[in-house]
Motif scaffolding. Structure first.
Motif, mmCIF file in Angstrom:
data_model
loop_
_atom_site.group_PDB
_atom_site.id
_atom_site.type_symbol
_atom_site.label_atom_id
_atom_site.label_comp_id
_atom_site.label_asym_id
_atom_site.label_seq_id
_atom_site.Cartn_x
_atom_site.Cartn_y
_atom_site.Cartn_z
ATOM 1 N N PHE A 80 51.245 101.240 3.074
ATOM 2 C CA PHE A 80 50.680 100.295 2.096
ATOM 3 C C PHE A 80 50.616 98.866 2.631
ATOM 4 C CE2 PHE A 80 52.192 103.974 -0.097
ATOM 5 C CZ PHE A 80 51.250 104.201 -1.071
ATOM 6 N N GLY A 81 50.950 98.714 3.916
ATOM 7 C CA GLY A 81 50.920 97.388 4.509
ATOM 8 C C GLY A 81 51.950 97.302 5.624
ATOM 9 N N GLY A 140 57.612 97.429 1.015
ATOM 10 C CA GLY A 140 57.526 97.048 -0.401
ATOM 11 C C GLY A 140 56.441 96.047 -0.743
ATOM 12 N N VAL A 141 55.233 96.266 -0.203
ATOM 13 C CA VAL A 141 54.115 95.374 -0.538
ATOM 14 C C VAL A 141 53.101 96.023 -1.473
ATOM 15 C CG1 VAL A 141 54.193 93.945 1.544
ATOM 16 C CG2 VAL A 141 52.860 96.069 1.559
ATOM 17 N N GLY A 142 53.210 97.338 -1.688
ATOM 18 C CA GLY A 142 52.200 98.077 -2.445
ATOM 19 C C GLY A 142 52.154 97.725 -3.917
ATOM 20 N N VAL A 143 50.981 97.973 -4.513
ATOM 21 C CA VAL A 143 50.785 97.755 -5.948
ATOM 22 C C VAL A 143 50.139 99.007 -6.552
ATOM 23 C CG1 VAL A 143 50.617 95.233 -5.807
ATOM 24 C CG2 VAL A 143 48.562 96.639 -5.525
ATOM 25 N N PRO A 144 50.278 99.169 -7.881
ATOM 26 C CA PRO A 144 49.799 100.395 -8.521
ATOM 27 C C PRO A 144 48.339 100.754 -8.220
ATOM 28 C CG PRO A 144 51.143 99.170 -10.066
ATOM 29 C CD PRO A 144 50.997 98.300 -8.851
ATOM 30 N N ALA A 145 47.433 99.785 -8.192
ATOM 31 C CA ALA A 145 46.021 100.114 -7.953
ATOM 32 C C ALA A 145 45.856 100.769 -6.582
ATOM 33 C CB ALA A 145 45.157 98.856 -8.052
ATOM 34 N N GLN A 146 46.644 100.285 -5.613
ATOM 35 C CA GLN A 146 46.610 100.820 -4.255
ATOM 36 C C GLN A 146 47.198 102.242 -4.223
ATOM 37 O OE1 GLN A 146 49.045 98.227 -1.912
ATOM 38 N NE2 GLN A 146 48.084 98.770 0.049
ATOM 39 N N ASP A 148 61.504 98.252 -3.511
ATOM 40 C CA ASP A 148 61.259 97.384 -4.664
ATOM 41 C C ASP A 148 61.253 95.902 -4.279
ATOM 42 O OD1 ASP A 148 60.534 97.231 -7.262
ATOM 43 O OD2 ASP A 148 62.571 97.171 -8.058
ATOM 44 N N THR A 149 60.826 95.621 -3.076
ATOM 45 C CA THR A 149 60.890 94.266 -2.519
ATOM 46 C C THR A 149 60.181 93.218 -3.368
ATOM 47 O OG1 THR A 149 60.783 95.437 -0.435
ATOM 48 C CG2 THR A 149 60.649 93.027 -0.335
ATOM 49 N N ARG A 150 59.060 93.595 -3.953
ATOM 50 C CA ARG A 150 58.276 92.648 -4.757
ATOM 51 C C ARG A 150 58.140 93.079 -6.224
ATOM 52 N NH1 ARG A 150 57.211 92.741 0.336
ATOM 53 N NH2 ARG A 150 56.981 90.773 1.480
ATOM 54 N N GLY A 151 59.097 93.875 -6.668
ATOM 55 C CA GLY A 151 59.162 94.235 -8.085
ATOM 56 C C GLY A 151 58.188 95.310 -8.525
ATOM 57 N N THR A 152 57.415 95.877 -7.576
ATOM 58 C CA THR A 152 56.386 96.856 -7.956
ATOM 59 C C THR A 152 56.821 98.308 -7.738
ATOM 60 O OG1 THR A 152 55.435 96.685 -5.743
ATOM 61 C CG2 THR A 152 54.468 95.283 -7.440
ATOM 62 N N ALA A 212 56.712 100.623 -10.819
ATOM 63 C CA ALA A 212 55.306 100.726 -11.235
ATOM 64 C C ALA A 212 54.551 101.659 -10.280
ATOM 65 C CB ALA A 212 54.652 99.342 -11.257
#
Lengths: 302, 302
Positions: free
Chosen positions: B151-152, B186-192, B216-220, B223
């Motif tokens: 995811f990055g 921990g950079v991913g987001v739900p849309a990704q 959970d590095t960025r709180g996502t 999610a």
């Protein structure tokens, strides 16, 4: 196709601060609000009209409001828990002063929690809020309403979706500008958010916009925000750094952090109008004022 | 209709501990693993076959494996980053010993990160992992594979979905038991997550199960786990208390916490087989061993 976008409602100055044990000075609050406007917040909950004995941190509500930047592109919300609160909100506008732009009414979806928090049962909250909305509108004040403890109660446990929908229907009858569901104690999960906002969306049928308010007490706040987005919600309460909590709810921690919400939304291709770097800088500045690190994970990782 | 369910893959003993600066004794690791089995974990990543100079915390991998409870209902995974790792995994099974049950192969979806982490480019990782899967299977060892930094990348930034899908196709050609995508930093987001697991699901077409691994590095993280569930993933890596991180990725924090994942899933009506109260008790016990509180929000709110 136009890019999707959401609206941040920055609740740090009210929900974020009301739990702070040390009183923050009015000038520090105003400096914080200016930083928030600088990073792009255009709708802010800046004070609560509650009795200063109940929430000492909000005792300077009128002073904060008198010092707000007079920006035409910004909406200031004052929280009103009863008709007396609406009257205090209206008083801030007397004598040609700007005052608050919008009253934020609140009623609790639990008899026990409602009696502890606001001294009223659900039925009493419905009657009072219908009256408050009617009164505010008649006086020319914009008004919206939040149904709190909508995802669970610290004292009664589960809150039935039917209870929430019945309350929402009563509120909708007064045509407030917006109806919000709040997970005051941070117990909600995405499946519940999909269900509840899905049903609310059907009930409101596009007539009244929805807003959501999540706390990250059990790690589900950001997941809930995404599920609310998928269910059609486009206005999101969050507080800088994840400040906040409710003094009358046991173990309630902060709101979802503005930085974490914005990171998730922007990286998902959803525009927010917020400058994330500026928000992280504001977090650092206010953490210095408070003398402790704030919980936002995005700010910590930056 | 049968209730939906997911499988927890408890990665605390490996991903959770490898970042700890102080070496945890073998007996403490085994005590932790027993607590995890007690709270319901039935698949655990218990060690990594890496050079002890690279990850000193994993130097006792063979000793940990020799001390594992011989439970027929539990699957033990040993992480293998190269063929030498697979051979060490096979060696734990020699002489009639149980050893590991499954090799967990890993390749990195970024040339720069892959070279820093495992000394190989993407192309080299594909060749090595195809060989490793073939070799493990020929030797009678179960094997699955994880595509990390999916995811990055901490060095290259964005990782193209096409890169992930091309790697997944190469891996699928060897028919591993499972293909996982890992958000190592921990950079991913739900849309990704929806996009990437949606495409992977189409590619695999039910032939090979999917697994997900979030930090959970960025709180996502939570999610992302819910979005993965919605995209059809049924196996989830998590670590007790949210222990963990990657020593070679800057600012990478812990895995999603087992307690937070279980809370979200169970309250959403998804069965996990985990006793949440027992997991929270295990968190308290291991926090005492480490001498610090663990990040799980559910455990803190309990």
């Amino acid at each position: 196709m136009a890019q999707e976008s959401i609206e941040l409602v920055e609740v740090g100055p009210r929900d974020g601060l009301q739990n702070e044990p040390d009183i923050i000075g009015t000038s520090d609050k105003l400096a914080l609000i200016e930083r928030m406007i600088d990073y792009g917040a255009r709708r802010l909950e800046i004070a609560s009209f509650v009795h200063p004995k109940r929430v000492p941190q909000m005792a300077d509500a009128e002073d904060v409001i008198a010092g707000l930047p007079d920006r035409k592109d910004v909406t200031y919300i004052g929280l009103t828990l009863n008709k007396r609160g609406v009257m205090r909100g209206l008083a801030t506008r007397e004598g040609g002063k700007r005052g608050i732009d919008q009253a934020g009414c609140v009623l609790v979806a639990s008899d026990t929690f409602g009696q502890k928090n606001q001294g009223q049962t659900i039925a009493e909250g419905i009657a009072e809020n219908r009256d408050m909305i009617r009164f505010a509108k008649a006086e020319g004040l914009r008004v919206q309403v939040t149904i709190s403890a909508a995802f669970g109660c610290p004292f009664e446990g589960e809150v039935k979706p039917e209870t929430i929908l019945a309350i929402a229907e009563e509120m909708a009858a007064e045509s407030p500008e917006e109806i919000a569901l709040a997970d005051t104690i941070g117990v909600g999960v995405p499946a519940q958010v999909e269900d509840l906002f899905g049903r609310l969306s059907e009930l409101l049928d596009g007539r009244i916009p929805m807003r959501c308010h999540f706390h990250d007490t059990r790690g589900t706040g950001i997941a809930n925000a995404w599920s609310a987005y998928k269910a059609g919600v486009r206005s999101f309460d969050a507080s800088l750094g994840g400040l906040g909590g409710c003094p009358f709810a046991p173990k309630a921690t902060g709101n979802i952090a503005t930085e974490d919400l914005i990171y998730m939304m922007e990286r998902s291709g959803v525009a927010t109008g917020i400058n994330l770097d500026a928000a992280i800088a504001a977090n650092r500045g206010f953490a210095h004022t408070l003398g402790r690190e704030l919980p936002s994970r995005v700010a910590r990782a930056a």
